[in-house]
Design a protein around this motif. Structure first.
Motif, PDB file in Angstrom:
ATOM      1  N   ARG A 121       9.786   4.187   3.373  1.00 15.06           N
ATOM      2  CA  ARG A 121      10.439   4.442   2.096  1.00 15.06           C
ATOM      3  C   ARG A 121      11.933   4.595   2.370  1.00 15.06           C
ATOM      4  NH1 ARG A 121       5.828   3.792   1.066  1.00 15.06           N
ATOM      5  NH2 ARG A 121       4.513   4.817  -0.496  1.00 15.06           N
ATOM      6  N   LEU A 122      12.725   4.511   1.305  1.00 13.56           N
ATOM      7  CA  LEU A 122      14.164   4.714   1.425  1.00 13.56           C
ATOM      8  C   LEU A 122      14.568   6.008   0.742  1.00 13.56           C
ATOM      9  CD1 LEU A 122      15.537   1.120   0.691  1.00 13.56           C
ATOM     10  CD2 LEU A 122      15.261   2.217   2.910  1.00 13.56           C
ATOM     11  N   LEU A 150      16.079  17.828   1.127  1.00 14.47           N
ATOM     12  CA  LEU A 150      14.647  18.082   1.085  1.00 14.47           C
ATOM     13  C   LEU A 150      14.029  17.444  -0.155  1.00 14.47           C
ATOM     14  CD1 LEU A 150      12.225  19.502   2.346  1.00 14.47           C
ATOM     15  CD2 LEU A 150      12.896  21.606   1.176  1.00 14.47           C
ATOM     16  N   GLU A 151      14.736  17.504  -1.273  1.00 14.74           N
ATOM     17  CA  GLU A 151      14.215  16.929  -2.514  1.00 14.74           C
ATOM     18  C   GLU A 151      14.031  15.416  -2.400  1.00 14.74           C
ATOM     19  OE1 GLU A 151      16.180  20.769  -3.472  1.00 14.74           O
ATOM     20  OE2 GLU A 151      16.769  18.983  -2.337  1.00 14.74           O
ATOM     21  N   GLU A 152      14.945  14.739  -1.705  1.00 13.80           N
ATOM     22  CA  GLU A 152      14.823  13.296  -1.539  1.00 13.80           C
ATOM     23  C   GLU A 152      13.547  12.930  -0.792  1.00 13.80           C
ATOM     24  OE1 GLU A 152      16.832  10.206  -2.070  1.00 13.80           O
ATOM     25  OE2 GLU A 152      17.267  11.507  -3.752  1.00 13.80           O
ATOM     26  N   THR A 180       7.662  10.828  -0.811  1.00 14.53           N
ATOM     27  CA  THR A 180       6.446  10.938  -0.009  1.00 14.53           C
ATOM     28  C   THR A 180       5.374  11.649  -0.814  1.00 14.53           C
ATOM     29  OG1 THR A 180       7.216  13.008   0.996  1.00 14.53           O
ATOM     30  CG2 THR A 180       7.705  10.972   2.166  1.00 14.53           C
ATOM     31  N   THR A 181       4.143  11.396  -0.468  1.00 11.39           N
ATOM     32  CA  THR A 181       3.028  12.009  -1.183  1.00 11.39           C
ATOM     33  C   THR A 181       2.084  12.649  -0.192  1.00 11.39           C
ATOM     34  OG1 THR A 181       1.799   9.924  -1.117  1.00 11.39           O
ATOM     35  CG2 THR A 181       3.095  10.372  -3.100  1.00 11.39           C
ATOM     36  N   THR A 182       1.417  13.705  -0.623  1.00 10.89           N
ATOM     37  CA  THR A 182       0.362  14.318   0.180  1.00 10.89           C
ATOM     38  C   THR A 182      -0.960  13.955  -0.457  1.00 10.89           C
ATOM     39  OG1 THR A 182       0.578  16.345  -1.097  1.00 10.89           O
ATOM     40  CG2 THR A 182       1.760  16.239   0.986  1.00 10.89           C
ATOM     41  N   THR A 238       0.856  -1.190   0.000  1.00  9.77           N
ATOM     42  CA  THR A 238       0.000   0.000   0.000  1.00  9.77           C
ATOM     43  C   THR A 238       0.887   1.234   0.000  1.00  9.77           C
ATOM     44  OG1 THR A 238      -0.132   0.142   2.417  1.00  9.77           O
ATOM     45  CG2 THR A 238      -1.794  -1.201   1.316  1.00  9.77           C
ATOM     46  N   ASN A 239       0.294   2.381  -0.306  1.00  7.56           N
ATOM     47  CA  ASN A 239       1.082   3.611  -0.411  1.00  7.56           C
ATOM     48  C   ASN A 239       1.439   4.206   0.940  1.00  7.56           C
ATOM     49  OD1 ASN A 239       1.203   3.653  -3.221  1.00  7.56           O
ATOM     50  ND2 ASN A 239      -0.785   4.673  -3.380  1.00  7.56           N
ATOM     51  N   ASP A 240       0.583   4.002   1.940  1.00  8.06           N
ATOM     52  CA  ASP A 240       0.867   4.573   3.258  1.00  8.06           C
ATOM     53  C   ASP A 240       0.341   3.642   4.340  1.00  8.06           C
ATOM     54  OD1 ASP A 240      -1.815   4.902   2.984  1.00  8.06           O
ATOM     55  OD2 ASP A 240      -1.856   7.060   3.326  1.00  8.06           O
TER      56      ASP A 240
END
Length: 589
Positions: free
Chosen positions: A472-473, A575-577, A582-584, A441-443
């Protein structure tokens, strides 16, 4: 000679003159390379030491080994891979006054002219050991043009050799010696007996070993051997990103032998080229055990081989580099006597590593732990591990059903893929077992919906599941070369970065330690959704995702992006990593 080395070392951050004298004496006694022994001890700064040595010997120093203004093939023609790689001599420039600017060994007969030494210019070669007379004699014998010697650091020369010639180029040249490269490649592809132990071309074994060793040196997790129309492409996955590896020219000619060797090592059927196959290789390299999972896929250009490198590493919570809050949550979960703990995330996000860490922490003499996995990626001492075998009906569900009759305390199921496996896992949790497993799943909160969509009753989910952990990595910044940076306030607001943070931000740099990538290793970022009493009531009532997330946040749930931002503030990643992995959620979902 000793005085020369000591003099150069004193101005190169020498740590201990007494130890250096001991190293030099031992090296002279055993007739080894003085330069190599000094550099191997790391008692001096490599760059400064060698530059000082070049000045003392009046040999030109090469700060940068750029070859942008010459054609690499020209240098390979003048200096063979066997000479260059065996003696670590890097050709960096050839000044041919007879070649025009637009036709530098590129015109008709240019390559033959280069190989025969008909030009009148000089070949510039970089070395880090000017005292290696064997290397100088070999260069003089095999290179047919005048040589101008230069010095450069050993690290840059080794990197430059791989870039110019490709991995395993010296072995590759031996394999092609006396072979007609214009012969029918299709016929060659069908010939799989050329790597027999008694065959003169058995050195393909060495060539494949060099590919594996180089991958391990670069900390690669995967190797992909991919046939293309006119080339055989080799790529490593390093820190989650695919990197194409320089390979020798005409490597396509040996495609069938390389693939056949890998299939033999993994006990696959070398005669079967039409169907995908899976196998394993057990490697011993410098005393370390490396388990390699192998998968072949038949493509229109030939068989593609993927290798997953799995080191037999030691697992513990400290290695996960957890934040204080997450570490406490994990330890509280590991103290539970029953229930299900589910890890969620896409393939390759590190779920198996986290699961193995949990099992290692719980592995005690008074605890019986059994696992069913597909496949068993790491063998853990004291834990009963079973690999699924669908061909004989040993599935996750059947294995789990059998485990319940084997008096286990803790059960780990590699993945809950279907309703049957989910139901048996819940039955195990409700009868007093602690169960670990994974979901795609995504989260974390999405795991609730996933189980219900499988067909489980919501009240069973709320009664049995103790927590969903998503991960996540992200790539870790190289601590040696990271540099400070800044972001516009508008961008920080757009990604919901904490407005009260006033500390520094960091971005990638580039140095020898990280091979100029700016990153070294990866770390996991998590979110943990504990099924509190409030959440259990809402799950049982069948409330939507948005309501569940709102309740979870009230109960102390920290989204993954928030945890990742804490790692950004610590200077461990960019910050970019964090934003990229991650998603909102869209409003209303």
């Amino acid at each position: 000679m000793k005085d020369l080395f000591l003099d150069c070392a004193r101005n190169a951050a020498l740590e201990s003159e007494e130890k250096l004298v001991e190293v030099l004496d031992q090296s002279v006694f055993q007739q080894r390379s003085l330069v190599d022994d000094v550099l191997d001890t790391q008692l001096v700064d490599e760059e400064r030491f060698l530059e000082n040595l070049s000045k003392k010997l009046s040999i030109g120093w090469k700060e940068e080994l750029e070859r942008d203004d010459v054609k690499p093939r020209q240098l390979r023609e003048l200096c063979s891979a066997q000479v260059a790689l065996r003696h670590r001599l890097l050709p960096v420039y050839f000044d041919d006054p007879d070649a025009s600017e637009d036709d530098e060994f590129a015109g008709e007969g240019g390559e033959e002219r280069a190989a025969n030494g008909e030009g009148t210019g000089r070949l510039e070669i970089a070395t880090y050991d000017p005292f290696n007379l064997t290397a100088r004699q070999a260069a003089s014998q095999h290179i047919k043009v005048p040589i101008q010697w230069r010095m450069a650091s050993r690290t840059r020369i080794v990197e430059g050799l791989q870039s110019l010639y490709g991995v395993g180029a010296d072995t590759f040249e031996q394999l092609l010696a006396g072979r007609d490269l214009n012969e029918d490649l299709l016929d060659m592809r069908e010939d799989v007996n050329v790597i027999d132990d008694d065959d003169e071309e058995a050195s393909v074994v060495k060539f494949v070993n060099q590919i594996l060793r180089e991958a391990l040196d670069q900390r690669a997790t995967d190797i992909h051997v991919e046939p293309q129309k006119n080339q055989l492409r080799i790529r490593y996955r390093v820190d989650g990103k695919l990197v194409e590896v320089p390979v020798p020219e005409n490597i396509k000619a040996l495609q069938s032998m390389v693939v056949a060797r890998l299939k033999i090592m993994s006990n696959l059927d070398i005669a079967e080229r039409r169907l995908p196959q899976d196998g394993r290789i057990n490697l011993q390299i410098e005393g370390k055990s490396i388990d390699v999972r192998v998968a072949t896929i038949p493509t229109v250009e030939g068989e593609q081989v993927s290798l997953r490198l799995l080191g037999q590493e030691q697992f513990n919570l400290k290695k996960l580099n957890l934040g204080t809050g997450i570490n406490e949550q994990f330890r509280n979960l590991l103290e539970l006597s029953n229930g299900i703990i589910l890890l969620t995330g896409p393939t390759g996000c590190g779920k198996s590593t986290t699961l193995y860490t949990f099992l290692t922490e719980l592995n005690k003499s008074e605890t019986r732990i059994v696992t069913v996995e597909d496949p068993v990626e790491n063998k853990l001492e004291g834990i009963l591990q079973v690999a699924v075998k669908p061909e004989i009906n040993l599935t996750f569900a059947n294995g789990l059903r059998s485990f319940l009759r084997a008096d286990p305390d803790i059960i780990m199921v590699g993945e809950i893929r279907d309703l049957e496996t989910a139901e048996i896992a819940i039955r195990a949790a409700l009868t007093g077992h602690l169960v670990f497993s994974t979901l795609h799943t995504n989260d974390a909160i999405g795991g609730i919906s996933r189980l219900v969509d499988m067909g489980l009753e919501p009240f069973l989910v709320s009664a049995s599941v103790r927590a969903f952990i998503a991960q996540r990595l992200v790539r870790k910044l190289c601590p040696t070369c990271r540099v400070e940076t800044s972001y516009k306030p508008e961008y920080l607001r757009s990604v919901d970065f904490p407005a009260d943070y006033t500390g520094p931000f960091y971005e990638k740099g580039g140095c020898q330690a990280c091979r100029n990538s700016g990153y070294r290793g990866r770390l996991a970022i998590y979110e943990v959704c504990m099924l509190t009493a409030g959440l259990q009531e809402m799950v049982t009532a069948g409330r939507p995702y948005s309501a569940l997330k709102e309740q979870a946040i009230k109960d102390g749930f920290l989204p993954m992006r928030g945890y990742g931002y804490a790692k950004v503030m610590e200077g461990q990643t960019t910050l970019e990593e964090v934003v990229s992995v991650t998603t909102t959620e869209m409003e209303g979902t």
